[in-house]
Structures are given as structure tokens and as C-alpha cells.
Design an enzyme around this catalytic site. Sequence first.
Site, PDB file in Angstrom:
ATOM      1  N   GLU A 193      47.444  19.105   8.308  1.00 42.92           N
ATOM      2  CA  GLU A 193      47.034  17.665   8.100  1.00 42.92           C
ATOM      3  C   GLU A 193      46.517  17.755   6.609  1.00 42.92           C
ATOM      4  OE1 GLU A 193      43.188  18.460  10.651  1.00 42.92           O
ATOM      5  OE2 GLU A 193      42.108  18.189   9.522  1.00 42.92           O
ATOM      6  N   ASP A 240      43.085  17.112  17.985  1.00 42.21           N
ATOM      7  CA  ASP A 240      42.299  16.187  16.650  1.00 42.21           C
ATOM      8  C   ASP A 240      42.566  16.974  15.670  1.00 42.21           C
ATOM      9  OD1 ASP A 240      40.509  14.897  16.199  1.00 42.21           O
ATOM     10  OD2 ASP A 240      39.128  16.027  15.632  1.00 42.21           O
TER      11      ASP A 240
HETATM   12  P1  NAI Z   1      29.507  27.915  16.747  1.00 42.06           P
HETATM   13  O1  NAI Z   1      29.026  28.514  15.534  1.00 42.06           O
HETATM   14  O2  NAI Z   1      28.144  27.226  16.887  1.00 42.06           O
HETATM   15  O3  NAI Z   1      30.483  28.127  17.584  1.00 42.06           O
HETATM   16  C1  NAI Z   1      31.395  28.928  17.168  1.00 42.06           C
HETATM   17  C2  NAI Z   1      31.932  30.293  18.527  1.00 42.06           C
HETATM   18  O4  NAI Z   1      32.739  30.803  18.284  1.00 42.06           O
HETATM   19  C3  NAI Z   1      30.970  30.841  18.131  1.00 42.06           C
HETATM   20  O5  NAI Z   1      29.986  31.110  19.601  1.00 42.06           O
HETATM   21  C4  NAI Z   1      31.772  32.115  18.205  1.00 42.06           C
HETATM   22  O6  NAI Z   1      30.970  33.294  18.182  1.00 42.06           O
HETATM   23  C5  NAI Z   1      32.398  31.663  18.761  1.00 42.06           C
HETATM   24  N1  NAI Z   1      34.339  32.383  18.724  1.00 42.06           N
HETATM   25  C6  NAI Z   1      34.362  33.135  17.001  1.00 42.06           C
HETATM   26  N2  NAI Z   1      35.852  33.472  17.082  1.00 42.06           N
HETATM   27  C7  NAI Z   1      36.066  33.373  18.405  1.00 42.06           C
HETATM   28  C8  NAI Z   1      37.092  33.890  18.859  1.00 42.06           C
HETATM   29  N3  NAI Z   1      38.397  34.609  17.865  1.00 42.06           N
HETATM   30  N4  NAI Z   1      37.797  33.365  20.231  1.00 42.06           N
HETATM   31  C9  NAI Z   1      36.298  32.927  20.927  1.00 42.06           C
HETATM   32  N5  NAI Z   1      35.292  32.656  20.338  1.00 42.06           N
HETATM   33  C10 NAI Z   1      35.507  32.816  18.863  1.00 42.06           C
HETATM   34  O7  NAI Z   1      30.718  26.429  15.947  1.00 42.06           O
HETATM   35  P2  NAI Z   1      30.369  25.333  16.697  1.00 42.06           P
HETATM   36  O8  NAI Z   1      29.851  23.836  15.671  1.00 42.06           O
HETATM   37  O9  NAI Z   1      30.436  25.039  18.190  1.00 42.06           O
HETATM   38  O10 NAI Z   1      31.749  24.301  16.347  1.00 42.06           O
HETATM   39  C11 NAI Z   1      32.954  24.771  16.665  1.00 42.06           C
HETATM   40  C12 NAI Z   1      33.902  24.621  15.562  1.00 42.06           C
HETATM   41  O11 NAI Z   1      35.027  23.107  15.641  1.00 42.06           O
HETATM   42  C13 NAI Z   1      34.202  24.759  14.457  1.00 42.06           C
HETATM   43  O12 NAI Z   1      33.511  25.580  13.758  1.00 42.06           O
HETATM   44  C14 NAI Z   1      34.709  23.306  13.413  1.00 42.06           C
HETATM   45  O13 NAI Z   1      36.492  24.532  13.415  1.00 42.06           O
HETATM   46  C15 NAI Z   1      34.646  22.784  14.458  1.00 42.06           C
HETATM   47  N6  NAI Z   1      34.809  21.473  14.153  1.00 42.06           N
HETATM   48  C16 NAI Z   1      35.963  20.520  13.875  1.00 42.06           C
HETATM   49  C17 NAI Z   1      35.197  18.592  13.825  1.00 42.06           C
HETATM   50  C18 NAI Z   1      36.376  18.041  14.549  1.00 42.06           C
HETATM   51  O14 NAI Z   1      35.725  16.279  13.957  1.00 42.06           O
HETATM   52  N7  NAI Z   1      37.177  17.971  14.651  1.00 42.06           N
HETATM   53  C19 NAI Z   1      33.819  18.875  14.001  1.00 42.06           C
HETATM   54  C20 NAI Z   1      33.429  19.835  13.828  1.00 42.06           C
HETATM   55  C21 NAI Z   1      32.924  21.514  13.913  1.00 42.06           C
END
Ligand code: NAI
Length: 326
Positions: free
Chosen positions: A259, A254
Site C-alpha cells: 500500500e 483496509d
Molecule cells: P493492542 O496492542 O491493544 O492489541 C494487539 C493484540 O494483538 C495484543 O493483545 C497482542 O497480544 C495480540 N497479538 C500480538 N501478536 C499476535 C499474534 N501473532 N496473533 C494473535 N494476537 C497477537 O493493539 P490495537 O490498538 O488493538 O491495534 C491492533 C492493530 O490494529 C495495530 O497493531 C495496527 O496494526 C492496527 N491498526 C489499524 C488502523 C487502521 O486505520 N487500519 C488504526 C489503528 C491500528
Amino acid sequence: MKTVAFFDTKPYDKESFERYKSEDINIRFFENKLNADTVSMAACCDAVCAFVNDSIDSYVLEQLEKFGVGLITMRCAGYNNVDLKAARGRVKIARVPAYSPYAVAEHSMGMILLLNRKLHRAYIRTRDHNFSLEGLTGFDLYGKTVGIIGTGKIGRSFADICRGFGMNILGFDPYPTDEFCGKYVSLDELLSQSDIISLHCPLTKENLHLINNETIEKMKKGVFIINTSRGKLIDTQALINGLKSGRVGAAGLDVYEEETELFFEDFSEEIIKDDTLSTLISMPNVIVTSHQAFLTREALDAIAQTTIKNLEDYFSGSELENEVVI
Ligand code: NAI
């Protein structure tokens, strides 16, 4: 009345912000992305609202400070496109930390189902009155192992969906939580044991190209890789190598490294010059969607509500609950 410049907006943004607008805030919607060439459009504005592919570098931040813009509020959770160092002391950054983890998690599962059961090919076949099943064999998700990298809000929501399918769930996250319904393992264990790997961590300097030739080599043959997080988590050339060699069985993307100039726009009348993306799109076992995982009515409403709240908090001098601490 305060004026806010909204960059990179689409008709669906206008619709949702129309529903939640504040009487005290005048929104100027721009279709342009925010970058060094367009930053002047924010002159005379009190704040800026930006999105995932805007380039908020030190020059842009300097200019915004000169114009008296004190806040950039992101219409998204991620802020990897903001030079935080340069923002410090100049402009406050706020975001929408969560709007609908379900939207992104459900899109990830949608891509898995599509790739596994080859729905994209079946759709085209039956429209052409071709009712052959040749080449459409998939596998049961039940009993397979899914590896989730990043078990935050979206990763956990995705894990809950996988649990419903009867899958074994592995997770890797530097900050484990009891709310995750799977089993935490090391990254190497996750890579070597998973039939499907789904990325749900933010992009940071440390995990740039987390999926590369070396990590792909550690994966099971035929692994599915799903990325709804950020494009630069994957070294795209390494992914293509993996797909060509058969080490990677399918990819659902996605997001894509390059992009910024392409996604969200219609180039259907043009020749795409990005050969890497063209190669990916040409593969029958790859599905590319243009950063649409967030795109549900519920998510758009939540983004609008939180963004308006961020602006109201800032303008009223209240505590900025969703500020990115830098
Ligand atoms: P969140 O902050 O709730 O969770 C992110 C998790 O990743 C945290 O638990 C953190 O400890 C962990 N993390 C950080 N670095 C890491 C690593 N190197 N290896 C493994 N885990 C690691 O964020 P949420 O809301 O779950 O979003 C995750 C990601 O999804 C966002 O950062 C964003 O990049 C992406 N996203 C994409 C969207 C889309 O439309 N495609 C929309 C919303 C978010």
C-alpha cells in the site's frame, strides 16, 4: 520555540493539529512521506512526526541523528515501519498507543455488513434504476461464528460489536485477557470454526503472512476475511487463490501489503501498475478501503492531543509516557 517536521500530512491532519497546537511548538507540515529521499527536509528540526507508510530505516535514522532530531513521534499506534534496532541509542520513538479502538472496530463491522448484504452492488444498481434483487442474498450474522485474531483494544471493541449481533465469538491471542467477551481457542480451532475471521494483531516478524495458502486451507469454505491491521499479515497471492477457488467467500481489506506507494493518494487519472491490487479490486466479493479505518473525528482529535503531549513531554524533559521501549 521548537520546530517539528510533520511528514505525510493531509488537510485533515492540519485541521486537527490546528485545534490542539502548542504555543511552544512550530509545526512544519510536509505532504511528502519520510524516507531516504526526503529526510533532509527535517534538517534544522528538533523532532519529527511520522505516519504509517513512512520508511524509517537505518539510513533515515542516521540522518535524523546527524540533524540533532531526538524524537520521532508516530501519529499512529503501529511502528512496524521503524527500524527499532537502528533507532536504539540514536532517536527516541513515541506513538499514540490508543486513539479510538471503536473507529477501527466499527469499520471492520462496516465491511462485513457491506460484503455480506452486498450493499456496494445494491448502491450502484439502484442508481442505475435496476431494482432486481438477483445475486444479493446474504446470511444472518446472528448465530454465526466470528474468529478474532488479536484481542487487544481494537479486537475487544470489535468483539463487543459482534456480541450485539448475537454472534459466537472466538479469539486467539498469545496474551489472553478477561476483558475479552469471547472464548479463547487455538489458532487452528479459530481457523477451522469461524465463518468470519478478523485480524486485529500488530505485524511482527513472527506473524508476517499469518494468512497464507496453508492457513486458508484450514478455514471453512466461504469464510470472510477482514483485515484492518496491517497488509503484510496476509499473503495477498494466497488470498487471491482462496477467492478464486471459493474457499474464501469475501475479503474486506483496509490495508494491503504494497500500500505504501498507493494508499492516501489520488490515482484516479492514472493506470494502476499493481496487477495484484487490480485483481482484488475487480472482484465483486472484495472491498478495498485505503487505510481509512482510523478516520473518525474522535480519532483525529485524540491523535493530535496525544502527539502534542508526546512532543511537550520530550521537550520539557518529562517522562515520555508513550515511548516505544527499544
Ligand atoms: P493492542 O496492542 O491493544 O492489541 C494487539 C493484540 O494483538 C495484543 O493483545 C497482542 O497480544 C495480540 N497479538 C500480538 N501478536 C499476535 C499474534 N501473532 N496473533 C494473535 N494476537 C497477537 O493493539 P490495537 O490498538 O488493538 O491495534 C491492533 C492493530 O490494529 C495495530 O497493531 C495496527 O496494526 C492496527 N491498526 C489499524 C488502523 C487502521 O486505520 N487500519 C488504526 C489503528 C491500528
